[in-house]
Write a protein that holds these residues in place. Structure first.
Motif, PDB file in Angstrom:
ATOM      1  N   VAL A   1       0.535   5.203   2.188  1.00  0.00           N
ATOM      2  CA  VAL A   1      -0.790   5.733   2.428  1.00  0.00           C
ATOM      3  C   VAL A   1      -1.165   5.545   3.886  1.00  0.00           C
ATOM      4  O   VAL A   1      -0.857   4.536   4.469  1.00  0.00           O
ATOM      5  CB  VAL A   1      -1.777   5.039   1.501  1.00  0.00           C
ATOM      6  CG1 VAL A   1      -2.696   4.127   2.223  1.00  0.00           C
ATOM      7  CG2 VAL A   1      -2.527   6.027   0.689  1.00  0.00           C
ATOM      8  N   GLN A   2      -1.828   6.478   4.500  1.00  0.00           N
ATOM      9  CA  GLN A   2      -2.233   6.353   5.879  1.00  0.00           C
ATOM     10  C   GLN A   2      -3.698   5.943   5.958  1.00  0.00           C
ATOM     11  O   GLN A   2      -4.518   6.352   5.166  1.00  0.00           O
ATOM     12  CB  GLN A   2      -2.008   7.660   6.645  1.00  0.00           C
ATOM     13  CG  GLN A   2      -2.699   8.859   6.057  1.00  0.00           C
ATOM     14  CD  GLN A   2      -2.417  10.087   6.865  1.00  0.00           C
ATOM     15  OE1 GLN A   2      -2.126  10.022   8.048  1.00  0.00           O
ATOM     16  NE2 GLN A   2      -2.494  11.240   6.233  1.00  0.00           N
ATOM     17  N   ALA A   3      -4.006   5.080   6.908  1.00  0.00           N
ATOM     18  CA  ALA A   3      -5.370   4.595   7.082  1.00  0.00           C
ATOM     19  C   ALA A   3      -6.154   5.585   7.923  1.00  0.00           C
ATOM     20  O   ALA A   3      -5.702   6.045   8.951  1.00  0.00           O
ATOM     21  CB  ALA A   3      -5.341   3.240   7.780  1.00  0.00           C
TER      22      ALA A   3
ATOM     23  N   TYR B   1       6.920  -0.421   6.128  1.00  0.00           N
ATOM     24  CA  TYR B   1       5.773   0.497   6.209  1.00  0.00           C
ATOM     25  C   TYR B   1       5.775   1.044   7.626  1.00  0.00           C
ATOM     26  O   TYR B   1       5.514   0.317   8.589  1.00  0.00           O
ATOM     27  CB  TYR B   1       4.479  -0.258   5.902  1.00  0.00           C
ATOM     28  CG  TYR B   1       3.232   0.604   5.916  1.00  0.00           C
ATOM     29  CD1 TYR B   1       2.673   1.062   4.733  1.00  0.00           C
ATOM     30  CD2 TYR B   1       2.622   0.957   7.116  1.00  0.00           C
ATOM     31  CE1 TYR B   1       1.539   1.856   4.736  1.00  0.00           C
ATOM     32  CE2 TYR B   1       1.489   1.753   7.127  1.00  0.00           C
ATOM     33  CZ  TYR B   1       0.946   2.191   5.940  1.00  0.00           C
ATOM     34  OH  TYR B   1      -0.177   2.981   5.959  1.00  0.00           O
TER      35      TYR B   1
ATOM     36  N   ARG C   1       2.500   9.488   4.769  1.00  0.00           N
ATOM     37  CA  ARG C   1       2.538   9.451   3.309  1.00  0.00           C
ATOM     38  C   ARG C   1       3.351  10.591   2.707  1.00  0.00           C
ATOM     39  O   ARG C   1       3.697  10.567   1.531  1.00  0.00           O
ATOM     40  CB  ARG C   1       1.116   9.483   2.742  1.00  0.00           C
ATOM     41  CG  ARG C   1       0.364  10.782   3.010  1.00  0.00           C
ATOM     42  CD  ARG C   1      -1.048  10.701   2.487  1.00  0.00           C
ATOM     43  NE  ARG C   1      -1.800  11.920   2.753  1.00  0.00           N
ATOM     44  CZ  ARG C   1      -3.080  12.076   2.456  1.00  0.00           C
ATOM     45  NH1 ARG C   1      -3.732  11.101   1.881  1.00  0.00           N
ATOM     46  NH2 ARG C   1      -3.712  13.196   2.723  1.00  0.00           N
TER      47      ARG C   1
ATOM     48  N   ARG D   1      -4.299   6.170  -4.502  1.00  0.00           N
ATOM     49  CA  ARG D   1      -4.105   5.275  -3.367  1.00  0.00           C
ATOM     50  C   ARG D   1      -5.393   4.509  -3.067  1.00  0.00           C
ATOM     51  O   ARG D   1      -6.475   5.081  -3.078  1.00  0.00           O
ATOM     52  CB  ARG D   1      -3.665   6.056  -2.129  1.00  0.00           C
ATOM     53  CG  ARG D   1      -2.354   6.804  -2.311  1.00  0.00           C
ATOM     54  CD  ARG D   1      -2.009   7.581  -1.056  1.00  0.00           C
ATOM     55  NE  ARG D   1      -0.709   8.193  -1.166  1.00  0.00           N
ATOM     56  CZ  ARG D   1      -0.485   9.397  -1.669  1.00  0.00           C
ATOM     57  NH1 ARG D   1      -1.506  10.113  -2.106  1.00  0.00           N
ATOM     58  NH2 ARG D   1       0.727   9.893  -1.736  1.00  0.00           N
TER      59      ARG D   1
ATOM     60  N   HIS E   1      -7.024   1.905  -0.190  1.00  0.00           N
ATOM     61  CA  HIS E   1      -6.959   1.241   1.103  1.00  0.00           C
ATOM     62  C   HIS E   1      -7.684  -0.096   0.943  1.00  0.00           C
ATOM     63  O   HIS E   1      -8.891  -0.185   1.159  1.00  0.00           O
ATOM     64  CB  HIS E   1      -7.636   2.056   2.189  1.00  0.00           C
ATOM     65  CG  HIS E   1      -7.176   3.488   2.226  1.00  0.00           C
ATOM     66  ND1 HIS E   1      -7.683   4.400   3.128  1.00  0.00           N
ATOM     67  CD2 HIS E   1      -6.264   4.172   1.502  1.00  0.00           C
ATOM     68  CE1 HIS E   1      -7.115   5.583   2.925  1.00  0.00           C
ATOM     69  NE2 HIS E   1      -6.246   5.451   1.946  1.00  0.00           N
TER      70      HIS E   1
ATOM     71  N   TRP F   1      -4.303  -3.651   3.983  1.00  0.00           N
ATOM     72  CA  TRP F   1      -3.546  -3.574   2.746  1.00  0.00           C
ATOM     73  C   TRP F   1      -3.584  -2.165   2.159  1.00  0.00           C
ATOM     74  O   TRP F   1      -4.608  -1.489   2.210  1.00  0.00           O
ATOM     75  CB  TRP F   1      -4.069  -4.571   1.717  1.00  0.00           C
ATOM     76  CG  TRP F   1      -3.761  -5.985   2.070  1.00  0.00           C
ATOM     77  CD1 TRP F   1      -4.551  -6.843   2.778  1.00  0.00           C
ATOM     78  CD2 TRP F   1      -2.569  -6.704   1.748  1.00  0.00           C
ATOM     79  NE1 TRP F   1      -3.935  -8.066   2.913  1.00  0.00           N
ATOM     80  CE2 TRP F   1      -2.708  -8.007   2.293  1.00  0.00           C
ATOM     81  CE3 TRP F   1      -1.404  -6.388   1.050  1.00  0.00           C
ATOM     82  CZ2 TRP F   1      -1.728  -8.987   2.171  1.00  0.00           C
ATOM     83  CZ3 TRP F   1      -0.418  -7.354   0.925  1.00  0.00           C
ATOM     84  CH2 TRP F   1      -0.579  -8.636   1.473  1.00  0.00           C
ATOM     85  N   ARG F   2      -2.465  -1.743   1.581  1.00  0.00           N
ATOM     86  CA  ARG F   2      -2.358  -0.438   0.959  1.00  0.00           C
ATOM     87  C   ARG F   2      -1.738  -0.590  -0.435  1.00  0.00           C
ATOM     88  O   ARG F   2      -0.730  -1.290  -0.606  1.00  0.00           O
ATOM     89  CB  ARG F   2      -1.462   0.505   1.791  1.00  0.00           C
ATOM     90  CG  ARG F   2      -1.929   0.679   3.245  1.00  0.00           C
ATOM     91  CD  ARG F   2      -3.186   1.499   3.326  1.00  0.00           C
ATOM     92  NE  ARG F   2      -3.647   1.623   4.676  1.00  0.00           N
ATOM     93  CZ  ARG F   2      -4.595   0.872   5.242  1.00  0.00           C
ATOM     94  NH1 ARG F   2      -5.165  -0.074   4.520  1.00  0.00           N
ATOM     95  NH2 ARG F   2      -4.970   1.067   6.476  1.00  0.00           N
TER      96      ARG F   2
END
Length: 289
Positions: free
Chosen positions: A27-29, A69, A81, A231, A233, A238-239
């Protein structure tokens, strides 16, 4: 034989760790306030997943693997992602990139249908992907993807064997539910070449038995399926990802293969990762998919 197989498994695990960005939907922040993202993010995580030995198998396995990651948001090369992608051409309504996927090795001694046959090597699929952006906003995306990939089996890394091709049209819908939660759903179909199907379902004369006749794969329809990814966040570093997908193989062109045992399969995955380092250079989040 046992020692060589264990050595192969060690190499496979190393390969999987390096290609974790392909096999895991990281997952991308996103910073919704500034609309900016770090150019790169680095960290690590642990993935758990359960899946059949191969599509159509009646035996399945559970795995737990560490993975790096890795997020990189370059103009042409992207690792996010969606996996590892090389952007060839980009347009507001469509783009063309190079995408990849993969599958895990199978020890034939552990699978009753393949007992006595060669193992299935770790393999990955690589090829062009045409993405039509039917709807594209910061909160919601709908895309039609036309993927054409070659199957490459790793036979003693870095040696690889070409094992045919797969055409995979896919409709994806993604929605950001809040700053912390997002989800993605997809439906897809798969069509394969004769070599592609023969790799998984073919039986050569040397492996034929009274209950496992010689079989040669043919080209045509492979399967259809649907998937859902959730997903979270968790805080800033943390993911958490939870994925579930269903594959339907009724009417597959290889359904008369003696290695084909089941008309459907369910895939489950869960991963936890933590970002350890971020780039101070920012890029526009609106250009990231």
């Amino acid at each position: 034989k046992v020692k060589s197989y264990e050595a192969k498994r060690v190499r496979i695990k190393a390969i999987l760790s390096l290609l974790g960005i392909i096999l895991n939907s990281a997952v991308q922040a996103e910073d919704l306030k500034t609309g900016q993202l770090p150019r790169w993010e680095l960290g690590g995580g642990l993935a758990f997943f359960h899946l059949p030995d191969y599509p159509g198998a009646d035996q399945d396995r559970s795995y737990a693997l560490p993975f790096p990651y890795v997020i990189y948001r370059g103009e042409r090369l992207k690792a996010d992602r969606e996996g590892l992608r090389g952007m060839v051409f980009e347009h507001p309504l469509w783009d063309l990139d190079i995408s990849a996927g993969g599958s895990l090795p199978v020890n034939s001694a552990d699978n009753s249908a393949r007992e006595g046959m060669d193992d299935l090597d770790f393999s990955f699929e690589l090829g062009p992907s045409l993405r039509l952006k039917l709807h594209d906003s910061a909160m919601e995306k709908i895309q039609l993807r036309l993927n054409l990939r070659a199957l490459l089996a790793v036979d003693g890394f870095p040696a690889m064997n070409y094992e045919g091709w797969m055409f995979n049209p896919e409709l994806r819908w993604g929605r950001r539910l809040s700053d912390a939660f997002s989800m993605r759903a997809s439906v897809q179909m798969r069509y394969g070449s004769a070599d592609y199907h023969d790799y998984f379902y073919g039986v050569g004369p040397r492996y034929a038995t009274a209950i496992r006749p010689v079989y040669r794969g043919s080209s045509g329809y492979n399967s259809s399926g649907a998937g859902l990814n959730l997903r979270w966040h968790a805080k800033s570093n943390w993911r958490v990802m939870l994925g579930l997908s269903y594959l339907d193989l009724h009417g597959a062109s290889f359904d008369d293969s003696p290695l084909f045992r089941k008309n459907s399969g369910v895939y489950f995955g869960f991963s936890v990762s933590r970002i350890l380092w971020r780039s101070s250079v920012k890029v526009d989040s609106n250009t990231q998919d």
